[in-house]
Motif scaffolding. Sequence first.
Motif: not given
Length: 192
Positions: A19, A23, A45, A53, A143, A145, A173, A175
């Motif tokens: 991960d 990024l 998040e 994170m 966030i 992720n 994101t 990943n």
Amino acid sequence: HAMPADSYSRYLLSKRTVDDRSLNRHVLDRLRAELGPAATLRVVEIGAGLGTMVARLVDWQFITRAEYCLLDLDAQLLADARAWLLSWAATRDLAARDCADGIVIQGKSSVDIKVRFICAEIGAFLGEQPDISKRLPPAHLLIANAFLDLVDVPAMLPRLFDLSVAAGIYWFTINFDGETIFEPAHPDDEQL
């Protein structure tokens, strides 16, 4: 760091370096510039998993003072996140202690972060209370992720934005490090 007992937690922790490599550094540079020197940053998040994170953002000196909310559907993951973050903080010479609904991490470089743990499915969480500000203060940074590929984005995104201040920053994101191989092979792999 202490290795969580749960197999999914162990998987998430084992892929942390993948991960990290995944990024996008240009996006990270922009995120750092956008965050600036906020007094106390409020972060939410979604699909937070083990809380890696939080650790990443502290290690990379993106945040020093924050109210950080970890929201995840999996209660075991959040329990493992609490234990893992306490262990991680000890390896960074940071003081970490339990508090009513989370942990407080404090120490060098003015680090002062309160981490809250909320166990909820995001759709139900957003639907339970239309006025989200009564549940959580609006976030400066939102966030998600490796999460948005799991939901109906057109339906979910406007509701996620309700968690943020008007000029909030979003870091969503997906990943892939360009090296990981997925097995077994699928006929559409090349096209994808």
